[in-house]
Design a protein around this motif. Structure first.
Motif, short mmCIF file in Angstrom:
data_model
loop_
_atom_site.label_atom_id
_atom_site.label_comp_id
_atom_site.label_asym_id
_atom_site.label_seq_id
_atom_site.Cartn_x
_atom_site.Cartn_y
_atom_site.Cartn_z
N LYS A 1 -17.37 -39.14 -24.16
CA LYS A 1 -18.30 -38.51 -25.10
C LYS A 1 -18.26 -36.98 -25.01
O LYS A 1 -18.43 -36.29 -26.02
CB LYS A 1 -19.72 -39.01 -24.80
CG LYS A 1 -20.82 -38.33 -25.60
CD LYS A 1 -22.16 -38.91 -25.29
CE LYS A 1 -22.61 -38.61 -23.86
NZ LYS A 1 -22.95 -37.16 -23.70
N ASP A 2 -18.04 -36.43 -23.82
CA ASP A 2 -18.04 -34.98 -23.66
C ASP A 2 -16.98 -34.31 -24.52
O ASP A 2 -17.15 -33.15 -24.94
CB ASP A 2 -17.82 -34.60 -22.20
CG ASP A 2 -19.05 -34.86 -21.35
OD1 ASP A 2 -20.09 -35.22 -21.91
OD2 ASP A 2 -18.95 -34.72 -20.11
N ASN B 1 -14.32 -17.19 -20.19
CA ASN B 1 -13.86 -17.96 -21.34
C ASN B 1 -14.76 -19.15 -21.66
O ASN B 1 -14.52 -19.87 -22.62
CB ASN B 1 -12.43 -18.49 -21.08
CG ASN B 1 -11.41 -17.36 -21.06
OD1 ASN B 1 -11.56 -16.39 -21.78
ND2 ASN B 1 -10.40 -17.51 -20.24
N ASN B 2 -15.80 -19.36 -20.84
CA ASN B 2 -16.60 -20.57 -20.99
C ASN B 2 -17.31 -20.65 -22.34
O ASN B 2 -17.51 -21.73 -22.88
CB ASN B 2 -17.63 -20.65 -19.86
CG ASN B 2 -18.25 -22.03 -19.76
OD1 ASN B 2 -17.56 -23.02 -19.59
ND2 ASN B 2 -19.57 -22.08 -19.88
N ASN B 3 -17.70 -19.49 -22.89
CA ASN B 3 -18.44 -19.47 -24.14
C ASN B 3 -17.56 -19.06 -25.33
O ASN B 3 -18.07 -18.86 -26.43
CB ASN B 3 -19.64 -18.53 -24.04
CG ASN B 3 -20.68 -19.06 -23.06
OD1 ASN B 3 -20.85 -20.26 -22.94
ND2 ASN B 3 -21.34 -18.16 -22.36
N LYS C 1 -18.50 -24.48 -29.51
CA LYS C 1 -17.33 -24.62 -28.65
C LYS C 1 -16.02 -24.55 -29.42
O LYS C 1 -15.03 -24.02 -28.92
CB LYS C 1 -17.40 -25.94 -27.89
CG LYS C 1 -18.58 -26.06 -26.94
CD LYS C 1 -18.54 -27.37 -26.16
CE LYS C 1 -19.70 -27.44 -25.16
NZ LYS C 1 -19.64 -28.68 -24.35
N THR C 2 -16.01 -25.14 -30.61
CA THR C 2 -14.76 -25.27 -31.36
C THR C 2 -14.99 -25.00 -32.83
O THR C 2 -16.01 -25.39 -33.40
CB THR C 2 -14.18 -26.69 -31.19
OG1 THR C 2 -13.86 -26.90 -29.82
CG2 THR C 2 -12.92 -26.88 -32.03
N CYS C 3 -14.01 -24.34 -33.46
CA CYS C 3 -13.99 -24.17 -34.90
C CYS C 3 -12.82 -24.98 -35.44
O CYS C 3 -11.65 -24.62 -35.24
CB CYS C 3 -13.83 -22.69 -35.26
SG CYS C 3 -13.73 -22.39 -37.04
N GLN D 1 -17.33 -31.49 -15.97
CA GLN D 1 -18.19 -31.15 -14.84
C GLN D 1 -18.88 -29.80 -15.01
O GLN D 1 -19.91 -29.55 -14.40
CB GLN D 1 -17.35 -31.12 -13.55
CG GLN D 1 -16.70 -32.46 -13.22
CD GLN D 1 -17.72 -33.55 -12.97
OE1 GLN D 1 -18.62 -33.40 -12.17
NE2 GLN D 1 -17.58 -34.67 -13.68
N ARG D 2 -18.34 -28.94 -15.87
CA ARG D 2 -18.86 -27.57 -15.93
C ARG D 2 -19.41 -27.20 -17.29
O ARG D 2 -19.58 -26.03 -17.59
CB ARG D 2 -17.75 -26.59 -15.54
CG ARG D 2 -17.22 -26.82 -14.14
CD ARG D 2 -16.21 -25.78 -13.74
NE ARG D 2 -15.01 -25.84 -14.56
CZ ARG D 2 -13.80 -25.57 -14.11
NH1 ARG D 2 -13.64 -25.24 -12.84
NH2 ARG D 2 -12.76 -25.62 -14.91
N LYS D 3 -19.69 -28.19 -18.13
CA LYS D 3 -20.07 -27.86 -19.50
C LYS D 3 -21.43 -27.18 -19.59
O LYS D 3 -21.71 -26.48 -20.55
CB LYS D 3 -20.05 -29.11 -20.37
CG LYS D 3 -21.07 -30.16 -20.01
CD LYS D 3 -21.01 -31.33 -20.99
CE LYS D 3 -22.08 -32.36 -20.67
NZ LYS D 3 -22.07 -33.45 -21.66
N ARG D 4 -22.29 -27.36 -18.60
CA ARG D 4 -23.63 -26.76 -18.65
C ARG D 4 -23.73 -25.45 -17.88
O ARG D 4 -24.79 -24.86 -17.80
CB ARG D 4 -24.66 -27.75 -18.10
CG ARG D 4 -24.92 -28.94 -19.02
CD ARG D 4 -26.04 -29.80 -18.49
NE ARG D 4 -26.43 -30.82 -19.45
CZ ARG D 4 -25.84 -32.00 -19.55
NH1 ARG D 4 -24.84 -32.30 -18.74
NH2 ARG D 4 -26.23 -32.87 -20.45
N PHE D 5 -22.60 -25.01 -17.31
CA PHE D 5 -22.66 -23.82 -16.49
C PHE D 5 -21.62 -22.80 -16.97
O PHE D 5 -20.50 -23.16 -17.32
CB PHE D 5 -22.37 -24.17 -15.03
CG PHE D 5 -23.31 -25.20 -14.48
CD1 PHE D 5 -24.56 -24.85 -14.03
CD2 PHE D 5 -22.93 -26.54 -14.44
CE1 PHE D 5 -25.43 -25.82 -13.52
CE2 PHE D 5 -23.78 -27.51 -13.93
CZ PHE D 5 -25.04 -27.14 -13.48
N GLN D 6 -22.01 -21.56 -16.98
CA GLN D 6 -21.09 -20.50 -17.35
C GLN D 6 -20.32 -20.11 -16.10
O GLN D 6 -20.81 -19.41 -15.22
CB GLN D 6 -21.84 -19.28 -17.91
CG GLN D 6 -20.91 -18.19 -18.41
CD GLN D 6 -21.67 -17.08 -19.10
OE1 GLN D 6 -22.84 -17.22 -19.39
NE2 GLN D 6 -20.98 -15.98 -19.37
#
Length: 268
Positions: free
Chosen positions: A197-198, A177-179, A208-210, A168-173
């Motif tokens: 899919k998200d 820790n969001n970024n 988002k991930t390494c 629900q919050r992937k497009r909002f900071q």
């Protein structure tokens, strides 16, 4: 494995061990009310007068409760007031869609190599013994949740994500820790076959991930193709290049450029 024979078989066995001095219980129990401190005192500890050390991990999965009468963490925790000098963690969940409720009680520090069916209720902590983790919920897993998982299980080697709810919050900071890019240093196996899919984006986007080198993954071909834009997207290329083995469901023949996008991977 889950047993329905806790009262009929397991308790009578334990109650015959009257001279036991140390006990470690690891049980997954179904089809009965939650196991709590009162149950342990009445049905086990009262039969073991010489017991000096008790550690346990007990998970009860049942349809006995509904959303209204499912005991809270606080209610379960209060039943352990007489367990002196022990740090006992309680976690309860009710899954509205399936009707299942779950209660997990365990002594800390945690001793098992696996921690299954973690939900958003997970409060964190440090679990150095755990190598295998599975996540499941009827509510979305946000970026902060995955950060908490990575920090709590730094030696995690296998991760399974089971969640069909979109983030629900992937497009909002929404937090500091969001970024923050999450690093899974020891991850070897990643299973996203039961994920929305998200969560493909959550793990494959390098913003988002390494992911570590030589990781093995299991994914749905259609969803992977979608988030990589037919395996040509730069945003997913860094993590894709680290994969050494990929299992694609819903596909048996692959385009030629797929091998260029996953240059190190064995594809099946």
């Amino acid at each position: 494995m889950i047993t329905d024979n806790y009262d009929r078989l397991i308790l009578p066995l334990l109650q015959r061990m009257s001279k036991l001095e140390q006990l470690h219980l690891c049980l997954f129990i179904g089809s009965r009310p939650f196991i709590d401190g009162d149950n342990l005192k009445l049905n086990i500890l009262s039969h073991m007068p010489l017991l000096t050390k008790l550690t346990f991990h007990i998970c009860t999965l049942t349809r006995f409760y509904n959303q209204i009468n499912c005991p809270s963490n606080q209610t379960i925790q209060q039943t352990f007031q007489d367990f002196k000098n022990q740090n006992i963690i309680c976690s309860t969940d009710y899954m509205k869609q399936t009707g299942f409720s779950q209660c997990r009680i365990y002594t800390h520090p945690y001793r098992l190599k696996y921690y299954d069916d973690i939900t958003n209720q997970f409060s964190g902590g440090l679990f150095l013994s755990v190598r295998k983790v599975s996540l499941v919920d009827e509510h979305p897993f946000e970026h902060e949740f995955f950060l908490r998982i990575a920090q709590s299980f730094p030696l995690m080697e296998e991760l399974i994500v089971k969640n069909k709810k979109p983030q629900q919050r992937k497009r909002f900071q929404v937090s500091t820790n969001n970024n923050k890019i999450i690093i899974y240093s020891n991850l070897v196996f990643l299973n996203l076959l039961y994920a929305h899919k998200d969560y493909y984006e959550q793990f494959v986007f390098d913003t988002k991930t390494c992911l570590p080198n030589k990781i093995n993954i299991s994914v749905d071909y259609r969803l992977m193709r979608k988030i990589t834009r037919n395996f040509r997207r730069r945003l997913t290329q860094n993590n894709s290049a680290k994969m050494s083995w990929i299992y694609f469901s819903n596909k048996s023949q692959f385009p030629e450029h797929l091998h260029q996008y996953f240059p190190r991977a064995q594809i099946c």
